[in-house]
Design an enzyme around this catalytic site. Structure first.
Site, PDB file in Angstrom:
ATOM      1  N   ILE A  15       0.829  -1.220   0.000  1.00 36.20           N
ATOM      2  CA  ILE A  15       0.000   0.000   0.000  1.00 36.20           C
ATOM      3  C   ILE A  15       0.857   1.262   0.000  1.00 36.20           C
ATOM      4  CG2 ILE A  15      -0.358   0.267   2.506  1.00 36.20           C
ATOM      5  CD1 ILE A  15      -2.976   0.647  -0.307  1.00 36.20           C
ATOM      6  N   SER A  37      11.921   0.915   6.778  1.00 33.02           N
ATOM      7  CA  SER A  37      11.431  -0.403   6.392  1.00 33.02           C
ATOM      8  C   SER A  37      12.615  -1.349   6.487  1.00 33.02           C
ATOM      9  CB  SER A  37      10.883  -0.360   4.954  1.00 33.02           C
ATOM     10  OG  SER A  37       9.834  -1.271   4.778  1.00 33.02           O
ATOM     11  N   ARG A  38      12.351  -2.597   6.841  1.00 30.60           N
ATOM     12  CA  ARG A  38      13.475  -3.518   7.008  1.00 30.60           C
ATOM     13  C   ARG A  38      14.122  -3.831   5.672  1.00 30.60           C
ATOM     14  NH1 ARG A  38       9.846  -7.858   9.807  1.00 30.60           N
ATOM     15  NH2 ARG A  38       8.904  -7.351   7.797  1.00 30.60           N
ATOM     16  N   LYS A  91      -5.388   1.859   8.110  1.00 28.31           N
ATOM     17  CA  LYS A  91      -6.463   1.067   8.698  1.00 28.31           C
ATOM     18  C   LYS A  91      -6.087  -0.413   8.633  1.00 28.31           C
ATOM     19  CE  LYS A  91      -8.178  -1.336   6.146  1.00 28.31           C
ATOM     20  NZ  LYS A  91      -7.779  -2.473   5.191  1.00 28.31           N
ATOM     21  N   ASP A 169     -10.038  -7.448   7.256  1.00 30.68           N
ATOM     22  CA  ASP A 169      -9.119  -6.421   6.749  1.00 30.68           C
ATOM     23  C   ASP A 169      -9.797  -5.607   5.643  1.00 30.68           C
ATOM     24  OD1 ASP A 169      -6.102  -5.396   6.561  1.00 30.68           O
ATOM     25  OD2 ASP A 169      -6.888  -5.693   4.543  1.00 30.68           O
TER      26      ASP A 169
HETATM   27  P1  NAP Z   1       2.494  -5.490   3.311  1.00 34.50           P
HETATM   28  O1  NAP Z   1       2.919  -5.082   1.936  1.00 34.50           O
HETATM   29  O2  NAP Z   1       2.477  -6.935   3.645  1.00 34.50           O
HETATM   30  O3  NAP Z   1       3.321  -4.789   4.454  1.00 34.50           O
HETATM   31  C1  NAP Z   1       3.820  -3.466   4.388  1.00 34.50           C
HETATM   32  C2  NAP Z   1       5.271  -3.448   4.866  1.00 34.50           C
HETATM   33  O4  NAP Z   1       5.303  -3.500   6.284  1.00 34.50           O
HETATM   34  C3  NAP Z   1       6.074  -4.655   4.413  1.00 34.50           C
HETATM   35  O5  NAP Z   1       6.580  -4.464   3.118  1.00 34.50           O
HETATM   36  C4  NAP Z   1       7.157  -4.759   5.456  1.00 34.50           C
HETATM   37  O6  NAP Z   1       8.284  -3.981   5.025  1.00 34.50           O
HETATM   38  C5  NAP Z   1       6.524  -4.127   6.684  1.00 34.50           C
HETATM   39  N1  NAP Z   1       6.219  -5.196   7.641  1.00 34.50           N
HETATM   40  C6  NAP Z   1       5.439  -6.271   7.442  1.00 34.50           C
HETATM   41  N2  NAP Z   1       5.402  -7.016   8.554  1.00 34.50           N
HETATM   42  C7  NAP Z   1       6.193  -6.415   9.451  1.00 34.50           C
HETATM   43  C8  NAP Z   1       6.572  -6.706  10.777  1.00 34.50           C
HETATM   44  N3  NAP Z   1       6.106  -7.780  11.408  1.00 34.50           N
HETATM   45  N4  NAP Z   1       7.391  -5.846  11.422  1.00 34.50           N
HETATM   46  C9  NAP Z   1       7.853  -4.757  10.807  1.00 34.50           C
HETATM   47  N5  NAP Z   1       7.538  -4.427   9.530  1.00 34.50           N
HETATM   48  C10 NAP Z   1       6.701  -5.250   8.875  1.00 34.50           C
HETATM   49  O7  NAP Z   1       1.043  -4.918   3.632  1.00 34.50           O
HETATM   50  P2  NAP Z   1       0.146  -3.841   2.861  1.00 34.50           P
HETATM   51  O8  NAP Z   1      -0.742  -4.523   1.896  1.00 34.50           O
HETATM   52  O9  NAP Z   1       0.976  -2.716   2.398  1.00 34.50           O
HETATM   53  O10 NAP Z   1      -0.799  -3.413   4.089  1.00 34.50           O
HETATM   54  C11 NAP Z   1      -0.338  -2.580   5.122  1.00 34.50           C
HETATM   55  C12 NAP Z   1      -1.544  -1.911   5.757  1.00 34.50           C
HETATM   56  O11 NAP Z   1      -2.228  -1.171   4.729  1.00 34.50           O
HETATM   57  C13 NAP Z   1      -2.556  -2.899   6.336  1.00 34.50           C
HETATM   58  O12 NAP Z   1      -3.057  -2.418   7.559  1.00 34.50           O
HETATM   59  C14 NAP Z   1      -3.653  -2.950   5.276  1.00 34.50           C
HETATM   60  O13 NAP Z   1      -4.936  -3.184   5.853  1.00 34.50           O
HETATM   61  C15 NAP Z   1      -3.593  -1.551   4.702  1.00 34.50           C
HETATM   62  N6  NAP Z   1      -4.102  -1.474   3.325  1.00 34.50           N
HETATM   63  C16 NAP Z   1      -3.709  -2.403   2.394  1.00 34.50           C
HETATM   64  C17 NAP Z   1      -4.268  -2.355   1.111  1.00 34.50           C
HETATM   65  C18 NAP Z   1      -3.895  -3.358   0.030  1.00 34.50           C
HETATM   66  O14 NAP Z   1      -4.464  -3.309  -1.075  1.00 34.50           O
HETATM   67  N7  NAP Z   1      -2.957  -4.276   0.245  1.00 34.50           N
HETATM   68  C19 NAP Z   1      -5.205  -1.359   0.785  1.00 34.50           C
HETATM   69  C20 NAP Z   1      -5.522  -0.401   1.745  1.00 34.50           C
HETATM   70  C21 NAP Z   1      -4.969  -0.483   3.014  1.00 34.50           C
HETATM   71  P3  NAP Z   1       9.777  -4.480   5.361  1.00 34.50           P
HETATM   72  O15 NAP Z   1       9.821  -5.967   5.166  1.00 34.50           O
HETATM   73  O16 NAP Z   1      10.620  -3.706   4.385  1.00 34.50           O
HETATM   74  O17 NAP Z   1       9.997  -4.063   6.786  1.00 34.50           O
END
Ligand code: NAP
Length: 307
Positions: A15, A37-38, A91, A169
């Site tokens: 996101i 970010s890691r 969110k 979610d």
């Molecule tokens: P994601 O790509 O899986 O995670 C975002 C980043 O957070 C990862 O690239 C990772 O970066 C870091 N991360 C993940 N787990 C972690 C941990 N345990 N500790 C520390 N850093 C961690 O998820 P996303 O889809 O972007 O979603 C993130 C948020 O946005 C959620 O709350 C989701 O509900 C919301 N959201 C998502 C979407 C969608 O379409 N996917 C849409 C709207 C809102 P590093 O590995 O580089 O640290």
């Protein structure tokens, strides 16, 4: 704060890349000054792998935006607030209600902004739908929120881990719209939650609320996706489609092609309004419904899920 104000973006994943970076880049209010970010980075932007290192090295950045999954988010938010930075939360705002209450207390004690964003509330038809429903009697309402988890969360095992909320979610997006547009609050009265036999969170949920409000969430829908809310009143039936971007009254589309701000640009504009005053915007109503469903929901099990 001078404009554009410096902001750090934390959690460079799906996101962040899809929405946050483009919204910040296009905003007159914000300049992306650092990332944390890691593994993830953004070209041309100073990057850190821990929030502690960023907070220490960049005292000139007054605002952080957390685009991490909900479970790890609290520790980052707490560190940022303790270091005197305003905080914007993706969110769902956290893994538990109590941790958000803790962040609220921390922010208000320091005169800092805590903004729990709900991007779906910024969809273009939500405000007109709310205006149309004001003072109307609700006969019944129904949410159908069916999408393909493999398309929107490819390989993201965290959504099926404790605190990842599973189908809630996306479902919480629908609940963020419902709680915004209904003229009276509703509360959950029953739920059936369907868990894959190898996972910790539900892949589908059927919810019942007071006031004849029901919801059907499913993460197994391939092909066209469905994000609809219908609300029946004595004066006609309102339908919000496409996640809040299309409004129909009695089956007729009512919004033109007006050029309005997208969801994430609108969130960053709101954050720019809040931070100079140090005021917070935290509405936990959507998450209360999710917590209640996970509290009183009847559990059913279905076949194992693998990405
Ligand atoms: P994601 O790509 O899986 O995670 C975002 C980043 O957070 C990862 O690239 C990772 O970066 C870091 N991360 C993940 N787990 C972690 C941990 N345990 N500790 C520390 N850093 C961690 O998820 P996303 O889809 O972007 O979603 C993130 C948020 O946005 C959620 O709350 C989701 O509900 C919301 N959201 C998502 C979407 C969608 O379409 N996917 C849409 C709207 C809102 P590093 O590995 O580089 O640290």
């Amino acid at each position: 704060m001078p404009s554009p104000a410096k902001i750090a973006l934390i959690g460079i994943g799906k996101i962040a890349v899809d929405q946050h970076v483009p919204a910040i880049s296009a905003s007159p209010d914000w300049a992306l000054a650092a990332t944390v970010s890691r593994k993830g980075t953004i070209d041309g932007v100073e990057s850190f792998t821990t929030i502690e290192a960023m907070l220490e090295a960049r005292p000139d950045i007054p605002v952080v935006s957390l685009a991490l999954p909900p479970v790890p988010r609290y520790a980052y938010a707490e560190a940022a607030l303790r270091a005197g930075r305003h905080v914007m939360l993706e969110k769902p705002p956290g893994a538990t209600l109590a941790e958000i209450h803790a962040l609220q207390g921390l922010a208000s004690g320091k005169g800092l902004t805590l903004y729990a964003t709900w991007h779906s509330r910024m969809a273009r038809a939500v405000a007109p739908a709310k205006a149309w429903l004001t003072h109307k009697t609700i006969i019944r309402a129904h949410i159908t929120w069916r999408e393909d988890v493999r398309k929107w969360h490819p390989g993201q095992d965290w959504v099926f881990e404790p605190g990842g909320m599973g189908v809630f979610d996306p479902g919480i997006n629908a609940l963020s719209i419902l709680t915004e547009i209904l003229p009276i609050p509703v509360h959950l009265t029953g739920a059936t939650l369907t868990f894959p036999e190898n996972r910790q969170t539900p892949i589908a949920a059927a919810l019942g609320f007071s006031g004849n409000v029901t919801a059907d969430f499913d993460w197994r829908q391939e092909g066209p996706q469905t994000w609809d809310i219908t609300v029946e009143t004595p004066d006609g039936t309102l339908a919000l489609r496409m996640g809040g971007s299309v409004l129909e009254i009695d089956g007729k589309p009512t919004l033109g092609e007006a050029d309005i701000m997208g969801e994430y640009p609108a969130l960053y504009a709101r954050m720019a309004d809040l931070t100079p005053k140090g005021t917070s915007d935290v509405d936990l109503a959507p998450m209360v419904h999710v917590a209640d469903a996970l509290t009183i929901g009847r559990r059913e099990f279905t076949e194992a899920f693998h990405f």
